[in-house]
Design an enzyme around this catalytic site. Structure first.
Site, PDB file in Angstrom:
ATOM      1  CG  LEU A   1     -30.039  86.975  38.110  1.00 59.14           C
ATOM      2  CD1 LEU A   1     -28.622  86.745  38.629  1.00 59.14           C
ATOM      3  CD2 LEU A   1     -30.550  85.744  37.354  1.00 59.14           C
ATOM      4  CB  THR A   2     -33.277  91.366  36.909  1.00 56.01           C
ATOM      5  OG1 THR A   2     -33.647  90.134  36.294  1.00 56.01           O
ATOM      6  CG2 THR A   2     -33.398  92.485  35.892  1.00 56.01           C
TER       7      THR A   2
ATOM      8  N   PRO B   1     -30.520  96.986  36.870  1.00 59.22           N
ATOM      9  CG  PRO B   1     -30.611  99.010  38.044  1.00 59.22           C
ATOM     10  CD  PRO B   1     -30.163  97.598  38.181  1.00 59.22           C
TER      11      PRO B   1
ATOM     12  CB  CYS C   1     -33.155  79.592  40.650  1.00 60.19           C
ATOM     13  SG  CYS C   1     -32.037  79.069  41.977  1.00 60.19           S
TER      14      CYS C   1
ATOM     15  CD  GLU D   1     -38.450  84.144  35.961  1.00 59.16           C
ATOM     16  OE1 GLU D   1     -37.223  84.004  35.878  1.00 59.16           O
ATOM     17  OE2 GLU D   1     -39.007  84.497  37.008  1.00 59.16           O
TER      18      GLU D   1
END
Length: 398
Positions: free
Chosen positions: A145-146, A148, A252, A377
């Protein structure tokens, strides 16, 4: 009124001065003990070396061991998963992080991110293909997901998936992805003309690579990498059919954050126990430093914050088991317990003095790891604003 004679009560247990164990059932204690026994055998003797060397050399063997223990996706039902309660899963996270945050991250990313995404949003075919192997530790997953330039703001992700006939073609980059360098499968989230969608990407797919991120000073026993998607072609069946928009990935993340509420307490407990034992053995000015008022104040303050964090974790776990836990309440737990666990580690380090920076003791390792846990998170700032919005009804995100 009956007046109890304190001399007839059991003595205070210095490792559990508030008798928190009375909050747990016998089954919950049994599961906690089973996790602790395995970790003491397979991880504790090596964890400082793994941290110092920047990796776990026998990662697949360890993952299969964790699968045999039943902690991978342990709070999910069916498909080889153990179907344990939220509190039982939380206790496992606490014990895992008492050994090292990297081990809890491995289990959390596997079960609460990658497996949960497939379990909650995937097709029956995807579940049958991946979940039994992942629960057994035969296949390792990661969660992309994350990016740069898209951390706290996942809606601004640049990774795109476009239709090409009956296929999808993914292009983009994900960053700071735990488990990525040795993952067999990645759950990748991308922008499409239909909004954000999730895809199950086998690691061997052409155009997919996961280079490791090195030179970390935190979570060194956990492999972290990029996900590079260079025209990765996938069939229609690779899409998670039930996930549309950010609701999919955020659900999630909420699962993973719940595990962190408990896990951070493990790092705190380990640091408190280390500092207390050290203070009783360390002699200065003719007596143990545990006899000095300022040392006792530190130990008392650390224990108080741990007790409060544990009570919060149990409360949230009971609410989750009753299907009554809101995301904002998970934010309360993550914000408080990680912040206080980090302060506990810093305080414990001062009791150990110069020895506190040595890997002969776990405290500096826990402290360094929690610097990452504080950020991933959802940063402390983001969880503060989640709580602020709940308190005021006003959003301060934009």
């Amino acid at each position: 009124m009956t007046h109890l004679d304190p001399t007839t009560l059991p003595p205070i247990d210095p490792t559990d001065p508030a008798s928190l164990d009375e909050l747990l059932s016998e089954d919950e204690k049994t599961i906690r003990a089973a996790v602790r026994e395995v970790l003491d055998a397979v991880a504790e003797p090596c964890i400082a070396e793994w941290f110092e060397n920047g990796g776990i050399p026998n990662i697949r063997e360890l993952t299969r061991e964790l699968g045999s223990l039943g902690v991978l996706g342990m709070h999910l039902e069916g498909y080889g998963c153990a179907g344990m309660s939220a509190v039982e899963y939380g206790l496992a996270c606490l014990e895992l992080e008492a050994t090292d945050s990297g081990l809890r991250s491995l289990v959390s990313v596997q079960g609460s991110l990658a497996m949960f995404a497939i379990w909650r949003w995937g097709s029956e075919e995807q579940k049958q293909e991946w979940l039994p192997r992942m629960a057994a530790g035969e296949a390792i997953g990661c969660f992309g997901l994350t990016e740069p330039d898209a951390g706290s703001d996942p809606a601004s992700m640049q990774t795109r998936a476009r239709r090409d006939g009956s296929d999808w073609v993914l292009s983009g980059r994900k960053m700071w992805i735990s488990n990525a360098p040795y993952a067999d499968v990645a759950v990748v989230w991308a922008q499409t003309d239909e909004g954000v969608r999730g895809f199950v990407v086998p690691a061997g797919t052409p155009g997919f690579s996961a280079p490791e991120i090195t030179h970390k000073l935190s979570l060194r026993a956990s492999a972290t990498g990029e996900l590079v998607l260079d025209g990765v072609r996938l069939p229609e069946s690779a899409m998670l059919p039930e996930a549309r928009g950010l609701k999919g990935p955020l659900s999630c993340l909420n699962e993973a954050r719940y595990g962190i509420v408990w896990g951070a307490l493990g790092a705190a407990r380990s640091s408190i126990e280390t500092a207390r034992a050290y203070a009783k053995d360390r002699i200065q000015f003719g007596k143990p430093i545990a006899a000095f008022q300022l040392t006792q104040q530190k130990l008392a303050d650390m224990s108080l914050e741990y007790i409060k964090g544990y009570l919060l974790a149990v409360h949230l776990g009971r609410r989750k088991d009753a299907d009554r836990l809101r995301p904002e309440q998970v934010s309360i737990g993550k914000l408080n317990n990680v912040r206080e666990a980090l302060e506990i580690c810093r305080t414990a380090r001062t009791i150990l003095g110069a020895n506190g920076i040595s890997l002969e003791y776990p405290v500096i390792r826990h402290q360094n790891n929690l610097e990452s846990v504080l950020t991933y998170e959802g940063t402390a700032e983001m969880h503060t604003l989640v709580l602020g919005q709940a308190l005021t009804g006003e959003s301060a995100f934009r």
